[in-house]
Design a protein around this motif. Structure first.
Motif, PDB file in Angstrom:
ATOM      1  N   GLY A   8      47.768  25.103  43.375  1.00  0.00           N
ATOM      2  CA  GLY A   8      46.785  24.118  43.824  1.00  0.00           C
ATOM      3  C   GLY A   8      46.877  23.753  45.289  1.00  0.00           C
ATOM      4  N   TRP A  14      50.946  26.774  36.188  1.00  0.00           N
ATOM      5  CA  TRP A  14      50.115  27.281  37.288  1.00  0.00           C
ATOM      6  C   TRP A  14      48.644  27.109  36.959  1.00  0.00           C
ATOM      7  CZ3 TRP A  14      53.195  28.014  41.191  1.00  0.00           C
ATOM      8  CH2 TRP A  14      54.491  28.488  40.989  1.00  0.00           C
ATOM      9  N   ARG A  15      47.849  26.888  37.964  1.00  0.00           N
ATOM     10  CA  ARG A  15      46.396  26.805  37.775  1.00  0.00           C
ATOM     11  C   ARG A  15      45.838  28.178  37.440  1.00  0.00           C
ATOM     12  NH1 ARG A  15      43.817  24.970  42.916  1.00  0.00           N
ATOM     13  NH2 ARG A  15      41.947  25.021  41.634  1.00  0.00           N
ATOM     14  N   ARG A  16      46.489  29.223  37.953  1.00  0.00           N
ATOM     15  CA  ARG A  16      46.038  30.575  37.713  1.00  0.00           C
ATOM     16  C   ARG A  16      47.075  31.286  36.862  1.00  0.00           C
ATOM     17  NH1 ARG A  16      47.244  34.182  41.530  1.00  0.00           N
ATOM     18  NH2 ARG A  16      46.867  32.768  43.262  1.00  0.00           N
TER      19      ARG A  16
END
Length: 396
Positions: free
Chosen positions: A25, A394-396
């Motif tokens: 982020g 994690w965002r991804r």
């Protein structure tokens, strides 16, 4: 608003950090003083937690395509005869098959390609000045611009400019191991020995040869030397190496002729960086800038990736509260890194033993590694990573 983080250095640690910061982020900016990604250099053995991080970045297939499955390490004598060696299946066994030899520049490029799509990237630029305050860091860049970031991370290697600006001169933290290394590639060199790493040694000096793709060959020199004052120009460095190997046998005369023709020579002393802390205020160091284990350690690139991954994860976990993140990151990794540095000191002397007795003993040890089970006892502790990668959200 996303927190902005400037990363200096686009080698191994920098692109890895940029990738995971974006996944956490943050808004990373990657700068590199070279005009483009570096090529040439030397090959590394890649395994352990660095291999695991490459897998989490979905890079294993690409690493495998770019890498080499070297089958034998062979020590040769003056006439090229085999005098010691072992099959590298020993490393495959110790790592569960998760082991590959790859050019450091190739690994760097793969990591960079993963990171560049989500990061601002600026080549031909370095940090010339830093000023921290309670709200951020004002950065003066060599292109004349000034920018402000929430954090600055030095991932700029053994001779880190960020470390010099914030922590002090390199000699304050550098532990020289008493060796110099030089490496270069040549085209169409003969002979070739596919999937074999050849080493030729005499007291205090070693020369390695390994065949690469596209009919290229890599040569690696390692020799004992007081590295206090080394030549700086390429021609002077070539002459320095030439003098060290002028009377050596095997293929040295032919390899020195190739050295004369090369335009791309890696040349440096073999050193470690040992620092009491890896951060100061809003600035932190990762990879070789913080704790170079030395080129001879065999795991410098993996350590760089590990430090980048854990730092990004701790920053994400702490919501950008950098004091808490830096503290947790260092607590997780310092003991692990120190163990790798100590192992590197033990290992360094095996490359270029300084006496004939030392060479003979090294060769006995190398031959013993072919004995089933002995390799796990003798080098397993230095090969195996003693920590596990933390899991972060994690965002991804």
């Amino acid at each position: 608003m996303k927190k902005t983080i400037l990363i200096s250095g686009a080698g191994i640690a920098g692109p890895t950090l940029a990738y995971w910061l974006e996944a956490g982020g943050f808004e990373p900016t990657l700068i590199e003083k070279a005009p483009s990604l570096r090529s040439g250099g030397y090959v590394i053995d890649f395994w352990g937690l660095g291999y695991d991080i490459a897998e989490r970045m979905d890079l294993l297939a690409a690493v495998d395509r770019a890498g080499y499955r070297v089958k034998e390490l062979r020590i040769v004598g003056d006439g090229g005869q085999r005098i010691a060696g072992f099959g590298t299946s020993v490393f495959q066994e110790l790592t569960g098959g998760r082991y590959v030899t790859i050019a450091r520049s190739a690994l760097s490029r793969l990591l960079f390609e993963k990171a560049k799509g989500s990061s601002e990237v600026i080549f031909g630029t370095e940090i010339k000045g830093l000023h921290q305050d309670e709200g951020g860091v004002d950065v003066q860049l060599s292109d004349g611009t000034e920018r402000r970031f929430d954090l600055v991370i030095g991932a700029d290697g053994l001779h880190s400019g960020v470390r010099r600006l914030v922590f002090g001169p390199q000699e304050r933290f550098e532990k020289q191991l008493g060796y110099v290394v030089a490496a270069f590639e040549a085209a169409a060199y003969r002979p070739r020995n596919e999937d074999v790493y050849l080493l030729y040694s005499q007291p205090g000096r070693m020369l390695g040869r390994v065949s690469l793709r596209d009919d290229r060959t890599l040569f690696l020199f390692v020799f004992a030397c007081d590295p206090q004052s080394l030549p700086e120009t390429r021609e002077a460095q070539k002459a320095f190496v030439r003098r060290r190997y002028a009377d050596a046998n095997w293929e040295c005369a032919a390899i020195l002729r190739e050295l004369d023709r090369t335009d791309d020579l890696y040349f440096d002393r073999v050193s470690q960086i040992r620092m009491p802390q890896w951060s100061q205020g809003r600035v932190a160091l990762i990879g070789d800038a913080a704790f170079c284990a030395s080129l001879l350690a065999g795991q410098g690139s993996a350590l760089a990736m590990i430090s980048a991954y854990v730092l990004a994860g701790e920053l994400a976990k702490a919501g950008g509260q950098y004091q808490a993140a830096f503290s947790a990151w260092e607590a997780k990794l310092r003991g692990f890194v120190q163990g790798k540095q100590e192992a590197a000191v033990r290992f360094a002397g095996a490359f270029a033993p300084r006496t004939r007795w030392g060479l003979a003993f090294r060769n006995l040890v190398v031959n013993a590694l072919a004995i089933p089970g002995l390799s796990r006892w003798s080098i397993g502790r230095d090969i195996t990573d003693k920590i596990s990668l933390p899991d972060y959200s994690w965002r991804r």
